[in-house]
Design a protein around this motif. Structure first.
Motif, mmCIF file in Angstrom:
data_model
loop_
_atom_site.group_PDB
_atom_site.id
_atom_site.type_symbol
_atom_site.label_atom_id
_atom_site.label_comp_id
_atom_site.label_asym_id
_atom_site.label_seq_id
_atom_site.Cartn_x
_atom_site.Cartn_y
_atom_site.Cartn_z
ATOM 1 N N LEU A 48 0.814 -1.212 0.000
ATOM 2 C CA LEU A 48 0.000 0.000 0.000
ATOM 3 C C LEU A 48 0.851 1.267 0.000
ATOM 4 C CD1 LEU A 48 -2.896 -0.998 2.396
ATOM 5 C CD2 LEU A 48 -3.000 -0.648 -0.066
ATOM 6 N N ILE A 49 1.948 1.271 0.750
ATOM 7 C CA ILE A 49 2.827 2.444 0.769
ATOM 8 C C ILE A 49 3.439 2.680 -0.606
ATOM 9 C CG2 ILE A 49 5.035 3.298 1.665
ATOM 10 C CD1 ILE A 49 4.228 2.010 4.368
ATOM 11 N N LEU A 50 3.938 1.616 -1.236
ATOM 12 C CA LEU A 50 4.521 1.767 -2.572
ATOM 13 C C LEU A 50 3.468 2.192 -3.594
ATOM 14 C CD1 LEU A 50 6.901 -1.312 -2.504
ATOM 15 C CD2 LEU A 50 7.571 1.099 -2.484
ATOM 16 N N MET A 51 2.261 1.654 -3.466
ATOM 17 C CA MET A 51 1.186 2.017 -4.387
ATOM 18 C C MET A 51 0.821 3.500 -4.261
ATOM 19 S SD MET A 51 -2.759 0.722 -4.448
ATOM 20 C CE MET A 51 -3.027 1.519 -2.886
ATOM 21 N N VAL A 52 0.708 3.973 -3.022
ATOM 22 C CA VAL A 52 0.353 5.378 -2.802
ATOM 23 C C VAL A 52 1.469 6.295 -3.297
ATOM 24 C CG1 VAL A 52 -0.050 7.089 -0.989
ATOM 25 C CG2 VAL A 52 -1.267 4.936 -0.938
ATOM 26 N N LEU A 53 2.722 5.918 -3.076
ATOM 27 C CA LEU A 53 3.838 6.723 -3.578
ATOM 28 C C LEU A 53 3.819 6.814 -5.098
ATOM 29 C CD1 LEU A 53 6.816 5.611 -1.307
ATOM 30 C CD2 LEU A 53 5.783 7.878 -1.443
ATOM 31 N N LYS A 54 3.615 5.684 -5.763
ATOM 32 C CA LYS A 54 3.576 5.703 -7.231
ATOM 33 C C LYS A 54 2.403 6.536 -7.739
ATOM 34 C CE LYS A 54 3.830 1.200 -7.818
ATOM 35 N NZ LYS A 54 3.942 -0.123 -8.464
ATOM 36 N N ALA A 55 1.241 6.357 -7.136
ATOM 37 C CA ALA A 55 0.072 7.135 -7.566
ATOM 38 C C ALA A 55 0.297 8.627 -7.324
ATOM 39 C CB ALA A 55 -1.169 6.657 -6.824
ATOM 40 N N GLY A 56 0.932 8.962 -6.213
ATOM 41 C CA GLY A 56 1.210 10.368 -5.924
ATOM 42 C C GLY A 56 2.142 10.999 -6.931
ATOM 43 N N PHE A 57 3.200 10.285 -7.315
ATOM 44 C CA PHE A 57 4.116 10.818 -8.326
ATOM 45 C C PHE A 57 3.442 10.952 -9.684
ATOM 46 C CE2 PHE A 57 7.599 9.349 -5.470
ATOM 47 C CZ PHE A 57 8.199 10.591 -5.314
ATOM 48 N N ILE A 58 2.610 9.984 -10.037
ATOM 49 C CA ILE A 58 1.913 10.055 -11.329
ATOM 50 C C ILE A 58 0.974 11.246 -11.363
ATOM 51 C CG2 ILE A 58 0.183 8.888 -12.760
ATOM 52 C CD1 ILE A 58 1.559 6.238 -11.921
ATOM 53 N N VAL A 59 0.202 11.427 -10.298
ATOM 54 C CA VAL A 59 -0.743 12.549 -10.251
ATOM 55 C C VAL A 59 0.001 13.881 -10.202
ATOM 56 C CG1 VAL A 59 -2.501 13.658 -8.816
ATOM 57 C CG2 VAL A 59 -2.628 11.222 -9.268
ATOM 58 N N ALA A 60 1.053 13.957 -9.409
ATOM 59 C CA ALA A 60 1.759 15.233 -9.240
ATOM 60 C C ALA A 60 2.470 15.672 -10.506
ATOM 61 C CB ALA A 60 2.766 15.117 -8.096
ATOM 62 N N VAL A 61 3.160 14.767 -11.165
ATOM 63 C CA VAL A 61 3.996 15.178 -12.293
ATOM 64 C C VAL A 61 3.308 14.947 -13.633
ATOM 65 C CG1 VAL A 61 6.206 14.834 -13.445
ATOM 66 C CG2 VAL A 61 6.087 14.832 -10.958
ATOM 67 N N PHE A 62 2.870 13.723 -13.898
ATOM 68 C CA PHE A 62 2.326 13.422 -15.216
ATOM 69 C C PHE A 62 0.937 14.010 -15.434
ATOM 70 C CE2 PHE A 62 5.457 9.983 -14.666
ATOM 71 C CZ PHE A 62 6.265 10.300 -15.744
ATOM 72 N N MET A 63 0.188 14.236 -14.368
ATOM 73 C CA MET A 63 -1.115 14.882 -14.502
ATOM 74 C C MET A 63 -1.030 16.356 -14.133
ATOM 75 S SD MET A 63 -3.492 11.806 -13.071
ATOM 76 C CE MET A 63 -5.027 12.496 -13.603
ATOM 77 N N HIS A 64 0.175 16.862 -13.939
ATOM 78 C CA HIS A 64 0.470 18.286 -13.735
ATOM 79 C C HIS A 64 -0.189 18.897 -12.502
ATOM 80 C CE1 HIS A 64 2.330 18.237 -17.667
ATOM 81 N NE2 HIS A 64 1.239 17.638 -18.131
ATOM 82 N N MET A 65 -0.484 18.091 -11.486
ATOM 83 C CA MET A 65 -1.080 18.647 -10.266
ATOM 84 C C MET A 65 -0.059 19.431 -9.443
ATOM 85 S SD MET A 65 -4.252 18.149 -10.107
ATOM 86 C CE MET A 65 -4.575 18.469 -8.405
ATOM 87 N N LYS A 66 1.214 19.150 -9.640
ATOM 88 C CA LYS A 66 2.261 19.857 -8.899
ATOM 89 C C LYS A 66 2.243 21.351 -9.209
ATOM 90 C CE LYS A 66 7.253 19.872 -8.346
ATOM 91 N NZ LYS A 66 8.513 19.248 -8.731
ATOM 92 N N TRP A 67 1.827 21.694 -10.403
ATOM 93 C CA TRP A 67 1.861 23.086 -10.841
ATOM 94 C C TRP A 67 0.490 23.759 -10.817
ATOM 95 C CZ3 TRP A 67 4.376 19.121 -13.579
ATOM 96 C CH2 TRP A 67 5.752 19.090 -13.396
ATOM 97 N N GLU A 68 -0.499 23.099 -10.232
ATOM 98 C CA GLU A 68 -1.841 23.687 -10.169
ATOM 99 C C GLU A 68 -1.998 24.565 -8.932
ATOM 100 O OE1 GLU A 68 -4.194 23.617 -12.378
ATOM 101 O OE2 GLU A 68 -3.152 22.259 -13.741
#
Length: 111
Positions: A48-68
């Motif tokens: 679960l920890i690894l899954m949440v980390l991967k999902a967080g990186f995908i959402v933050a960078v590839f879905m551009h949430m980091k810059w919203e």
């Protein structure tokens, strides 16, 4: 240069490559959990920890949430968090109800 082109924000490709490599490393660790036959609570915690980390990186960078804007981030992340809290509360209540039913409505053994 038109206004639409000037307003479009470009991010360096290095960020995407670094996150892509990090996702591979996290996936490798997830694979190692299965490879070394980790069992029990440690297994599910690591997965679960690894899954949440991967999902967080995908959402933050590839879905551009980091810059919203912060308001948009809260609008997207707070509803799922509220649902998780409610699911946790329902789970705790279901265990309580199940415990009470088994304690009070259990059939006495025949003699």
């Amino acid at each position: 240069m038109s206004d639409a082109t000037a307003a479009h924000q470009q991010h360096p490709i290095a960020i995407y490559v670094k996150v892509w490599i990090l996702l591979f490393v996290l996936s490798f660790f997830s694979y190692l959990v299965d490879f070394f036959h980790v069992h029990g609570l440690l297994r599910w915690s690591l997965i679960l920890i690894l899954m949440v980390l991967k999902a967080g990186f995908i959402v933050a960078v590839f879905m551009h949430m980091k810059w919203e804007r912060l308001a948009l981030i809260f609008a997207i992340t707070l509803p799922p968090l509220a649902i998780l809290v409610l699911v946790g509360m329902m789970s705790a209540e279901s265990h309580y109800v199940n415990h009470n039913r088994t304690e009070h409505f259990a059939v006495a053994p025949l003699k």
